[in-house]
Design an enzyme around this catalytic site. Structure first.
Site, PDB file in Angstrom:
ATOM      1  N   THR A   2       3.846   5.510   6.742  1.00  0.00           N
ATOM      2  CA  THR A   2       2.457   5.826   6.373  1.00  0.00           C
ATOM      3  C   THR A   2       1.895   6.937   7.251  1.00  0.00           C
ATOM      4  OG1 THR A   2       2.168   3.516   5.711  1.00  0.00           O
ATOM      5  CG2 THR A   2       0.160   4.817   6.054  1.00  0.00           C
TER       6      THR A   2
ATOM      7  N   ASN B  60      -1.720  11.843   3.533  1.00  0.00           N
ATOM      8  CA  ASN B  60      -0.281  11.708   3.773  1.00  0.00           C
ATOM      9  C   ASN B  60       0.578  11.959   2.534  1.00  0.00           C
ATOM     10  OD1 ASN B  60      -0.888   9.354   2.475  1.00  0.00           O
ATOM     11  ND2 ASN B  60      -0.286   7.986   4.140  1.00  0.00           N
TER      12      ASN B  60
ATOM     13  N   GLU C  30       0.015  -1.379 -10.757  1.00  0.00           N
ATOM     14  CA  GLU C  30      -0.399   0.020 -10.572  1.00  0.00           C
ATOM     15  C   GLU C  30       0.025   0.902 -11.747  1.00  0.00           C
ATOM     16  OE1 GLU C  30      -0.315  -0.123  -5.673  1.00  0.00           O
ATOM     17  OE2 GLU C  30       1.135   1.130  -6.730  1.00  0.00           O
TER      18      GLU C  30
ATOM     19  N   ARG D 163       6.696  12.566   3.767  1.00  0.00           N
ATOM     20  CA  ARG D 163       5.518  12.605   4.641  1.00  0.00           C
ATOM     21  C   ARG D 163       5.790  13.410   5.913  1.00  0.00           C
ATOM     22  NH1 ARG D 163       3.598   6.389   3.344  1.00  0.00           N
ATOM     23  NH2 ARG D 163       1.886   6.924   1.918  1.00  0.00           N
TER      24      ARG D 163
ATOM     25  N   ARG E 183       9.910   4.334  -1.351  1.00  0.00           N
ATOM     26  CA  ARG E 183       9.294   4.126  -0.036  1.00  0.00           C
ATOM     27  C   ARG E 183      10.155   4.770   1.056  1.00  0.00           C
ATOM     28  NH1 ARG E 183       3.982   2.159   0.236  1.00  0.00           N
ATOM     29  NH2 ARG E 183       4.551   2.078   2.428  1.00  0.00           N
TER      30      ARG E 183
ATOM     31  N   PHE F  15     -10.866   2.051   7.208  1.00  0.00           N
ATOM     32  CA  PHE F  15     -10.617   3.388   6.659  1.00  0.00           C
ATOM     33  C   PHE F  15     -10.904   3.480   5.170  1.00  0.00           C
ATOM     34  CE2 PHE F  15      -6.531   1.053   6.808  1.00  0.00           C
ATOM     35  CZ  PHE F  15      -6.169   1.084   5.467  1.00  0.00           C
TER      36      PHE F  15
HETATM   37  O1  YYY Z   1       1.455   2.100   1.417  1.00  0.00           O
HETATM   38  P1  YYY Z   1       1.046   3.210   2.349  1.00  0.00           P
HETATM   39  O2  YYY Z   1       0.346   4.345   1.643  1.00  0.00           O
HETATM   40  O3  YYY Z   1       2.193   3.709   3.199  1.00  0.00           O
HETATM   41  O4  YYY Z   1       0.009   2.624   3.407  1.00  0.00           O
HETATM   42  P2  YYY Z   1      -1.107   1.470   3.266  1.00  0.00           P
HETATM   43  O5  YYY Z   1      -1.049   0.652   4.505  1.00  0.00           O
HETATM   44  O6  YYY Z   1      -0.960   0.757   1.948  1.00  0.00           O
HETATM   45  O7  YYY Z   1      -2.474   2.290   3.274  1.00  0.00           O
HETATM   46  C1  YYY Z   1      -2.911   2.980   2.126  1.00  0.00           C
HETATM   47  C2  YYY Z   1      -3.441   4.329   2.548  1.00  0.00           C
HETATM   48  O8  YYY Z   1      -4.586   4.166   3.371  1.00  0.00           O
HETATM   49  C3  YYY Z   1      -2.473   5.169   3.385  1.00  0.00           C
HETATM   50  O9  YYY Z   1      -1.521   5.871   2.598  1.00  0.00           O
HETATM   51  C4  YYY Z   1      -3.424   6.101   4.076  1.00  0.00           C
HETATM   52  C5  YYY Z   1      -4.662   5.231   4.320  1.00  0.00           C
HETATM   53  N1  YYY Z   1      -4.680   4.689   5.687  1.00  0.00           N
HETATM   54  C6  YYY Z   1      -5.474   5.320   6.629  1.00  0.00           C
HETATM   55  O10 YYY Z   1      -6.138   6.309   6.307  1.00  0.00           O
HETATM   56  N2  YYY Z   1      -5.505   4.842   7.918  1.00  0.00           N
HETATM   57  C7  YYY Z   1      -4.771   3.764   8.266  1.00  0.00           C
HETATM   58  N3  YYY Z   1      -4.812   3.320   9.519  1.00  0.00           N
HETATM   59  C8  YYY Z   1      -3.960   3.128   7.314  1.00  0.00           C
HETATM   60  C9  YYY Z   1      -3.934   3.611   6.023  1.00  0.00           C
HETATM   61 MG    MG Z   2       0.365   0.715   0.384  1.00  0.00          MG
END
Ligand code: YYY
Ligand code: MG
Length: 142
Positions: free
Chosen positions: A93, A114, A128, A104, A87, A59
């Site tokens: 996510t 998201n 970051e 979210r 978080r 992705f």
């Molecule tokens: O930390 P977080 O944002 O909750 O998730 P991550 O696993 O770090 O992934 C970063 C970011 O990538 C996520 O917010 C959306 C995107 N993403 C995606 O589009 N499809 C996925 N299967 C996993 C993550």
């Molecule tokens: Mg992340």
């Protein structure tokens, strides 16, 4: 409980929906304080660097495309257990799996758009925060 700092990004989808204030209100109600903030429209290279940890993931291209699709609000949040607390209130996510009442769940529909980013550990938070802000741009509360 340790006072921590974490990097938060209100992503292009939430900025486009004009819900910046609603989301910041969630942070404040959870006891987090905004100690730095600025709008940014990320370049492709900035988004690629910021999400470099995901560069091999399928992705990655879409993630970079989405994060550069419009302006974002980048912020440093400070408070007790700020990293985990942020978080928690962000939710999972995938918004479809996010607990009711989380950011979210309430402001996003799809995993790729998201609403928010939040650092996931002390080391990534420090990295970051440094990516977006110099020390002089951070204003801790007294
Ligand atoms: O930390 P977080 O944002 O909750 O998730 P991550 O696993 O770090 O992934 C970063 C970011 O990538 C996520 O917010 C959306 C995107 N993403 C995606 O589009 N499809 C996925 N299967 C996993 C993550
Ligand atoms: Mg992340």
């Amino acid at each position: 409980m340790a006072v921590e700092r974490t990097l938060s990004i209100i992503k292009p989808d939430a900025v486009a929906k004009n819900v910046i204030g609603d989301i910041i209100s969630r942070f404040e109600k959870a006891g987090l304080r905004v100690i730095a903030a600025r709008m940014a429209h990320l370049s492709q290279s900035e988004a690629e660097q910021f999400y470099a940890v995901h560069r091999e993931r399928p992705f990655f291209g879409e993630l970079v495309g989405f994060m550069t699709s419009g302006p974002v609000l980048v912020q440093v949040l400070e408070g007790d257990d700020a990293i985990a607390r942020n978080r928690d209130i962000m939710g999972a996510t995938n918004p479809k799996e996010a607990a009711p009442g989380t950011i979210r769940a309430d402001f996003a529909e799809t995993i790729d758009a998201n609403a928010v980013h939040g650092s996931d550990a002390p080391e990534t938070a420090a990295q970051e925060i440094g990516f977006f802000f110099s020390d002089e741009q951070i204003c801790p509360r007294g």
